[in-house]
Design a protein around this motif. Structure first.
Motif, PDB file in Angstrom:
ATOM      1  N   GLU A 153     -15.660   1.765  -2.257  1.00  0.00           N
ATOM      2  CA  GLU A 153     -14.948   0.935  -2.689  1.00  0.00           C
ATOM      3  C   GLU A 153     -13.697   1.304  -3.318  1.00  0.00           C
ATOM      4  O   GLU A 153     -13.896   2.467  -4.562  1.00  0.00           O
ATOM      5  CB  GLU A 153     -15.733  -0.580  -2.789  1.00  0.00           C
ATOM      6  N   ARG A 164      -5.361  -4.386   6.048  1.00  0.00           N
ATOM      7  CA  ARG A 164      -6.305  -2.326   6.531  1.00  0.00           C
ATOM      8  C   ARG A 164      -4.812  -2.046   6.600  1.00  0.00           C
ATOM      9  O   ARG A 164      -3.704  -1.924   7.195  1.00  0.00           O
ATOM     10  CB  ARG A 164      -6.207  -4.037   7.647  1.00  0.00           C
ATOM     11  N   PRO A 166       0.949  -1.396   0.250  1.00  0.00           N
ATOM     12  CA  PRO A 166      -0.194  -0.192   0.333  1.00  0.00           C
ATOM     13  C   PRO A 166       0.686   1.120   0.053  1.00  0.00           C
ATOM     14  O   PRO A 166      -0.021   2.031  -0.655  1.00  0.00           O
ATOM     15  CB  PRO A 166      -0.568   0.253   1.300  1.00  0.00           C
ATOM     16  N   PHE A 168     -11.265  -2.891  -2.017  1.00  0.00           N
ATOM     17  CA  PHE A 168     -11.397  -2.094  -0.168  1.00  0.00           C
ATOM     18  C   PHE A 168     -12.395  -1.773  -0.012  1.00  0.00           C
ATOM     19  O   PHE A 168     -12.708  -0.899  -1.128  1.00  0.00           O
ATOM     20  CB  PHE A 168      -9.793  -1.611  -0.689  1.00  0.00           C
ATOM     21  N   TYR A 227      -9.653 -10.205  -2.128  1.00  0.00           N
ATOM     22  CA  TYR A 227      -8.188 -10.381  -2.237  1.00  0.00           C
ATOM     23  C   TYR A 227      -7.787 -12.074  -3.131  1.00  0.00           C
ATOM     24  O   TYR A 227      -7.944 -12.637  -2.494  1.00  0.00           O
ATOM     25  CB  TYR A 227      -7.639 -10.400  -0.791  1.00  0.00           C
ATOM     26  N   LEU A 281      -8.987   1.993   5.590  1.00  0.00           N
ATOM     27  CA  LEU A 281      -9.106   0.613   4.022  1.00  0.00           C
ATOM     28  C   LEU A 281      -9.480  -0.027   4.202  1.00  0.00           C
ATOM     29  O   LEU A 281      -8.103  -0.944   5.454  1.00  0.00           O
ATOM     30  CB  LEU A 281      -8.576   1.323   3.165  1.00  0.00           C
ATOM     31  N   GLU A 282     -10.484  -1.452   4.639  1.00  0.00           N
ATOM     32  CA  GLU A 282      -9.782  -3.595   4.137  1.00  0.00           C
ATOM     33  C   GLU A 282      -9.932  -4.135   3.320  1.00  0.00           C
ATOM     34  O   GLU A 282     -11.079  -3.454   2.877  1.00  0.00           O
ATOM     35  CB  GLU A 282     -10.863  -3.607   5.367  1.00  0.00           C
ATOM     36  N   THR A 283      -9.072  -4.708   2.952  1.00  0.00           N
ATOM     37  CA  THR A 283      -8.986  -5.686   2.037  1.00  0.00           C
ATOM     38  C   THR A 283     -10.620  -6.388   2.157  1.00  0.00           C
ATOM     39  O   THR A 283     -11.230  -7.216   3.408  1.00  0.00           O
ATOM     40  CB  THR A 283      -8.751  -6.666   1.480  1.00  0.00           C
TER      41      THR A 283
END
Length: 145
Positions: free
Chosen positions: A88, A49, A24, A78, A70, A65-67
């Motif tokens: 998202e 995250r 990231p 995200f 994946y 942000l959180e996946t």
């Protein structure tokens, strides 16, 4: 809901492109208005995250942000789980004869309905340029490496 999407062809192997984008911190390097990525938590097969600061029209917006999806070397989604933006971000990767095709999409709600009505056309153009610039920066970094 504001939705934008851009695609770029990169003359580099999919594995290299995905590995670069899987960190990231590199997203902050290629995305002009993403000024900070911090508190990155690697969740292995479940993605990441992280906290971020994104600046839009001179206003800094902090969030998390959180996946939610994946799929290595294929697709990463995200979800904006905390902060003033909700929506998202999606990165899609595809092998081509010449390297890799990357599609970057963003769909989110602006912080208020009044703000959305006033700035929607500006925000759409701004975000289209933002995605296009991020993809061109990714292409430049990976093709010159």
């Amino acid at each position: 809901m504001l939705s934008v999407s851009e695609t770029v062809a990169i003359d580099a192997p999919l594995s290299d492109v995905f590995a670069y984008m899987d960190d990231p911190h590199n997203q902050a390097e290629i995305t002009p208005s993403l000024s900070d990525v911090r508190s990155v938590e690697d969740r292995g097969d479940d993605g990441k995250r992280l906290d971020y600061t994104y600046t839009m029209a001179g206003v800094s917006l902090d969030g998390t942000l959180e996946t939610t999806t994946y799929e290595p070397e294929s697709r990463v989604v995200f979800d904006m789980v905390e902060g003033p933006l909700s929506g998202e971000l999606t990165w899609e990767f595809e092998t081509t004869d010449d390297g890799t095709r990357v599609t970057y999409s963003a769909s989110y709600e602006l912080p208020s309905s009044v703000l959305e009505a006033v700035v929607r056309p500006f925000a759409e153009r701004y975000n289209e340029r933002e995605l296009e610039t991020a993809l061109q920066n990714l292409k430049t970094r990976l093709e010159s490496a």
